[in-house]
Design a protein around this motif. Structure first.
Motif, PDB file in Angstrom:
ATOM      1  N   GLU A 233       0.830  -1.199   0.000  1.00  0.00           N
ATOM      2  CA  GLU A 233       0.000   0.000   0.000  1.00  0.00           C
ATOM      3  C   GLU A 233       0.871   1.259   0.000  1.00  0.00           C
ATOM      4  OE1 GLU A 233      -3.880  -1.418   2.556  1.00  0.00           O
ATOM      5  OE2 GLU A 233      -1.971  -1.179   3.608  1.00  0.00           O
ATOM      6  N   LEU A 234       1.956   1.221   0.760  1.00  0.00           N
ATOM      7  CA  LEU A 234       2.850   2.377   0.818  1.00  0.00           C
ATOM      8  C   LEU A 234       3.555   2.599  -0.518  1.00  0.00           C
ATOM      9  CD1 LEU A 234       4.080   4.633   2.500  1.00  0.00           C
ATOM     10  CD2 LEU A 234       5.837   3.029   3.265  1.00  0.00           C
ATOM     11  N   MET A 235       3.991   1.524  -1.170  1.00  0.00           N
ATOM     12  CA  MET A 235       4.627   1.675  -2.483  1.00  0.00           C
ATOM     13  C   MET A 235       3.656   2.295  -3.486  1.00  0.00           C
ATOM     14  SD  MET A 235       7.098  -1.632  -3.169  1.00  0.00           S
ATOM     15  CE  MET A 235       6.327  -2.899  -2.168  1.00  0.00           C
ATOM     16  N   ASP A 236       2.389   1.883  -3.413  1.00  0.00           N
ATOM     17  CA  ASP A 236       1.378   2.469  -4.300  1.00  0.00           C
ATOM     18  C   ASP A 236       1.176   3.950  -4.007  1.00  0.00           C
ATOM     19  OD1 ASP A 236       0.899   0.221  -5.783  1.00  0.00           O
ATOM     20  OD2 ASP A 236      -1.084  -0.186  -4.947  1.00  0.00           O
ATOM     21  N   LEU A 237       1.232   4.316  -2.727  1.00  0.00           N
ATOM     22  CA  LEU A 237       1.041   5.720  -2.358  1.00  0.00           C
ATOM     23  C   LEU A 237       2.189   6.589  -2.851  1.00  0.00           C
ATOM     24  CD1 LEU A 237      -0.427   7.976  -0.767  1.00  0.00           C
ATOM     25  CD2 LEU A 237       0.919   7.281   1.229  1.00  0.00           C
ATOM     26  N   THR A 238       3.420   6.155  -2.633  1.00  0.00           N
ATOM     27  CA  THR A 238       4.583   6.977  -2.961  1.00  0.00           C
ATOM     28  C   THR A 238       4.973   6.889  -4.435  1.00  0.00           C
ATOM     29  OG1 THR A 238       6.087   5.193  -2.305  1.00  0.00           O
ATOM     30  CG2 THR A 238       5.508   6.816  -0.622  1.00  0.00           C
ATOM     31  N   GLY A 239       4.544   5.831  -5.122  1.00  0.00           N
ATOM     32  CA  GLY A 239       4.897   5.650  -6.536  1.00  0.00           C
ATOM     33  C   GLY A 239       5.894   4.516  -6.694  1.00  0.00           C
ATOM     34  N   ILE A 240       5.484   3.445  -7.350  1.00  0.00           N
ATOM     35  CA  ILE A 240       6.348   2.275  -7.506  1.00  0.00           C
ATOM     36  C   ILE A 240       7.594   2.633  -8.301  1.00  0.00           C
ATOM     37  CG2 ILE A 240       6.466  -0.054  -8.517  1.00  0.00           C
ATOM     38  CD1 ILE A 240       3.444  -0.272  -7.895  1.00  0.00           C
ATOM     39  N   LEU A 268       5.751  -4.236 -13.130  1.00  0.00           N
ATOM     40  CA  LEU A 268       4.738  -3.186 -12.959  1.00  0.00           C
ATOM     41  C   LEU A 268       5.181  -1.873 -13.610  1.00  0.00           C
ATOM     42  CD1 LEU A 268       3.644  -3.824  -9.258  1.00  0.00           C
ATOM     43  CD2 LEU A 268       2.254  -4.176 -11.299  1.00  0.00           C
ATOM     44  N   VAL A 269       6.443  -1.513 -13.415  1.00  0.00           N
ATOM     45  CA  VAL A 269       6.945  -0.262 -13.996  1.00  0.00           C
ATOM     46  C   VAL A 269       6.902  -0.330 -15.515  1.00  0.00           C
ATOM     47  CG1 VAL A 269       8.995   1.196 -14.262  1.00  0.00           C
ATOM     48  CG2 VAL A 269       8.349   0.361 -11.987  1.00  0.00           C
ATOM     49  N   GLU A 270       7.303  -1.445 -16.082  1.00  0.00           N
ATOM     50  CA  GLU A 270       7.291  -1.584 -17.544  1.00  0.00           C
ATOM     51  C   GLU A 270       5.877  -1.524 -18.111  1.00  0.00           C
ATOM     52  OE1 GLU A 270       9.450  -5.201 -18.168  1.00  0.00           O
ATOM     53  OE2 GLU A 270      11.429  -4.187 -18.114  1.00  0.00           O
ATOM     54  N   ARG A 271       4.895  -1.928 -17.307  1.00  0.00           N
ATOM     55  CA  ARG A 271       3.493  -1.850 -17.733  1.00  0.00           C
ATOM     56  C   ARG A 271       2.905  -0.474 -17.511  1.00  0.00           C
ATOM     57  NH1 ARG A 271       0.993  -7.243 -15.077  1.00  0.00           N
ATOM     58  NH2 ARG A 271      -0.131  -5.667 -13.907  1.00  0.00           N
ATOM     59  N   GLY A 272       3.609   0.378 -16.764  1.00  0.00           N
ATOM     60  CA  GLY A 272       3.069   1.692 -16.433  1.00  0.00           C
ATOM     61  C   GLY A 272       2.128   1.677 -15.262  1.00  0.00           C
ATOM     62  N   ASP A 273       2.124   0.577 -14.496  1.00  0.00           N
ATOM     63  CA  ASP A 273       1.298   0.480 -13.296  1.00  0.00           C
ATOM     64  C   ASP A 273       2.126   0.975 -12.116  1.00  0.00           C
ATOM     65  OD1 ASP A 273      -0.536  -0.640 -14.966  1.00  0.00           O
ATOM     66  OD2 ASP A 273      -0.404  -2.671 -14.159  1.00  0.00           O
ATOM     67  N   LEU A 274       2.006   2.261 -11.810  1.00  0.00           N
ATOM     68  CA  LEU A 274       2.925   2.906 -10.873  1.00  0.00           C
ATOM     69  C   LEU A 274       2.299   3.218  -9.516  1.00  0.00           C
ATOM     70  CD1 LEU A 274       4.580   5.413 -13.388  1.00  0.00           C
ATOM     71  CD2 LEU A 274       5.184   3.030 -12.914  1.00  0.00           C
ATOM     72  N   GLY A 279      -3.721   4.708 -11.160  1.00  0.00           N
ATOM     73  CA  GLY A 279      -4.928   3.900 -10.967  1.00  0.00           C
ATOM     74  C   GLY A 279      -4.659   2.421 -10.789  1.00  0.00           C
ATOM     75  N   ARG A 280      -3.423   2.012 -11.056  1.00  0.00           N
ATOM     76  CA  ARG A 280      -3.030   0.612 -10.888  1.00  0.00           C
ATOM     77  C   ARG A 280      -1.612   0.530 -10.359  1.00  0.00           C
ATOM     78  NH1 ARG A 280      -5.591  -3.755 -13.593  1.00  0.00           N
ATOM     79  NH2 ARG A 280      -7.550  -3.103 -14.565  1.00  0.00           N
ATOM     80  N   GLY A 281      -1.399  -0.334  -9.414  1.00  0.00           N
ATOM     81  CA  GLY A 281      -0.071  -0.625  -8.884  1.00  0.00           C
ATOM     82  C   GLY A 281      -0.119  -2.043  -8.371  1.00  0.00           C
ATOM     83  N   TRP A 282       0.134  -2.242  -7.101  1.00  0.00           N
ATOM     84  CA  TRP A 282      -0.111  -3.550  -6.494  1.00  0.00           C
ATOM     85  C   TRP A 282      -1.611  -3.775  -6.381  1.00  0.00           C
ATOM     86  CZ3 TRP A 282       4.006  -6.420  -6.580  1.00  0.00           C
ATOM     87  CH2 TRP A 282       5.272  -5.831  -6.464  1.00  0.00           C
ATOM     88  N   TYR A 283      -2.335  -2.673  -6.230  1.00  0.00           N
ATOM     89  CA  TYR A 283      -3.794  -2.722  -6.164  1.00  0.00           C
ATOM     90  C   TYR A 283      -4.375  -1.953  -7.351  1.00  0.00           C
ATOM     91  CZ  TYR A 283      -3.158  -4.218  -1.276  1.00  0.00           C
ATOM     92  OH  TYR A 283      -2.792  -4.898  -0.140  1.00  0.00           O
ATOM     93  N   ILE A 284      -5.674  -2.131  -7.561  1.00  0.00           N
ATOM     94  CA  ILE A 284      -6.424  -1.361  -8.554  1.00  0.00           C
ATOM     95  C   ILE A 284      -7.257  -0.326  -7.794  1.00  0.00           C
ATOM     96  CG2 ILE A 284      -8.178  -1.445 -10.375  1.00  0.00           C
ATOM     97  CD1 ILE A 284      -7.374  -4.436 -10.745  1.00  0.00           C
ATOM     98  N   TYR A 285      -7.275   0.908  -8.302  1.00  0.00           N
ATOM     99  CA  TYR A 285      -7.940   2.009  -7.603  1.00  0.00           C
ATOM    100  C   TYR A 285      -9.043   2.624  -8.470  1.00  0.00           C
ATOM    101  CZ  TYR A 285      -3.912   1.609  -4.543  1.00  0.00           C
ATOM    102  OH  TYR A 285      -2.956   1.118  -3.677  1.00  0.00           O
ATOM    103  N   SER A 286     -10.093   3.089  -7.796  1.00  0.00           N
ATOM    104  CA  SER A 286     -11.145   3.839  -8.485  1.00  0.00           C
ATOM    105  C   SER A 286     -10.655   5.255  -8.753  1.00  0.00           C
ATOM    106  CB  SER A 286     -12.411   3.890  -7.616  1.00  0.00           C
ATOM    107  OG  SER A 286     -12.156   4.680  -6.458  1.00  0.00           O
TER     108      SER A 286
END
Length: 297
Positions: A233-240, A268-274, A279-286
């Motif tokens: 959750e923290l990585m998603d908050l700060t930016g992967i 994840l970085v290569e996919r642009g899920d940051l 909106g996407r990282g380890w989790y998916i966000y609304s």
């Protein structure tokens, strides 16, 4: 060393804009600059929403909010602000070549009495101070995300940082209502992020080894260790991508395979899920930032 009354913040991203707002809230005159006007417009919109929320919660008055915005200028004109700054805080992209280039230019623009500081936790003062004239006035002043909320600010001395610089930087942190953690000797990652990094690396080891999934690891950290949020959750908050770039730089310096980014992070970085910002990282966000589920790796 001059008393710090005028601050220039380089970079209007989440960190830079909030650092600027913290300074303005504390009564200082602040300029936040960026190369891109649209980035400044987004920063202003975000800050106004946050400050309106603060007023609505009764934590400050509307008059205090308006006075703070009067003290804050968001502009693409970096050079004019640099010429009158008592303190320059760089909060640009985590790429050493960019930071060194910025500071080489700023050293020629800012008064000789001005402190030059980086918000980076990945790059130590000496890696940037060598690009400036008068390296004794250089240090790191590292805020934590979200800067408007988090109290800790690390103040880091480089090999050439003078006592006057450290005293003035520490006094500045106290004046803006934060709690300084002073490092008298530089080390990559400083204090908090080295500890967080160890937790993050172990979390990734447990995930990639198939021992537990993202949600289980985050839940354990929150419910057993008392963390406000888990490492994913923290990585998603700060930016992967931030942690990814830090690891890439550390591996480039050490050559140690243990310093390379984890495979799942790279994917994840290569996919642009940051993280939350995409909106996407380890989790998916609304769109409102609420978690909707776990992202498939």
């Amino acid at each position: 060393m001059t008393n710090i009354r005028t601050v220039l913040v380089i970079g209007s991203g989440a960190m830079g804009s909030q650092i600027a707002m913290v300074c303005a809230n504390a009564g200082l005159t602040v300029t936040c600059t960026d190369l891109d006007q649209s980035a400044l417009d987004r920063a202003e919109s975000m800050l106004r929403a946050r400050m309106d929320s603060t007023v609505a919660k009764g934590r400050m008055t509307a008059e205090q909010r308006d006075a703070a915005f009067e003290r804050l200028t968001l502009t693409t004109d970096r050079d004019s602000a640099a010429r009158t700054a008592d303190l320059v805080i760089e909060a640009a992209v985590e790429k050493l070549v960019v930071k060194r280039s910025l500071f080489a230019e700023l050293a020629d623009l800012a008064p000789e009495s001005a402190i030059l500081a980086s918000n980076s936790s990945s790059f130590v003062p000496s890696s940037m101070a060598s690009a400036v004239t008068h390296p004794g006035r250089f240090c790191n002043i590292h805020f934590f995300n979200p800067a408007l909320v988090m109290k800790c600010v690390e103040v880091v001395r480089g090999p050439e940082t003078t006592d006057d610089t450290m005293v003035a930087a520490t006094a500045f942190v106290e004046e803006i209502g934060k709690i300084p953690v002073v490092l008298e000797k530089e080390i990559p990652g400083f204090v908090a992020n080295r500890i967080l990094g160890a937790v993050r690396d172990e979390a990734l080891h447990l995930l990639e080894g198939g021992y537990a999934d993202v949600e289980a690891i985050d839940t354990a950290c929150r419910t057993a260790l008392g963390y406000p949020m888990g490492p994913f959750e923290l990585m998603d908050l700060t930016g992967i991508d931030i942690g990814y770039l830090v690891k890439k730089q550390r591996f480039a310096e050490s050559g140690d395979p243990k310093d390379q980014p984890a495979d799942t992070v790279t994917r994840l970085v290569e996919r642009g899920d940051l993280g939350r910002k995409t909106g996407r990282g380890w989790y998916i966000y609304s769109d409102s930032g609420e978690k909707q589920g776990i992202n498939q790796l």
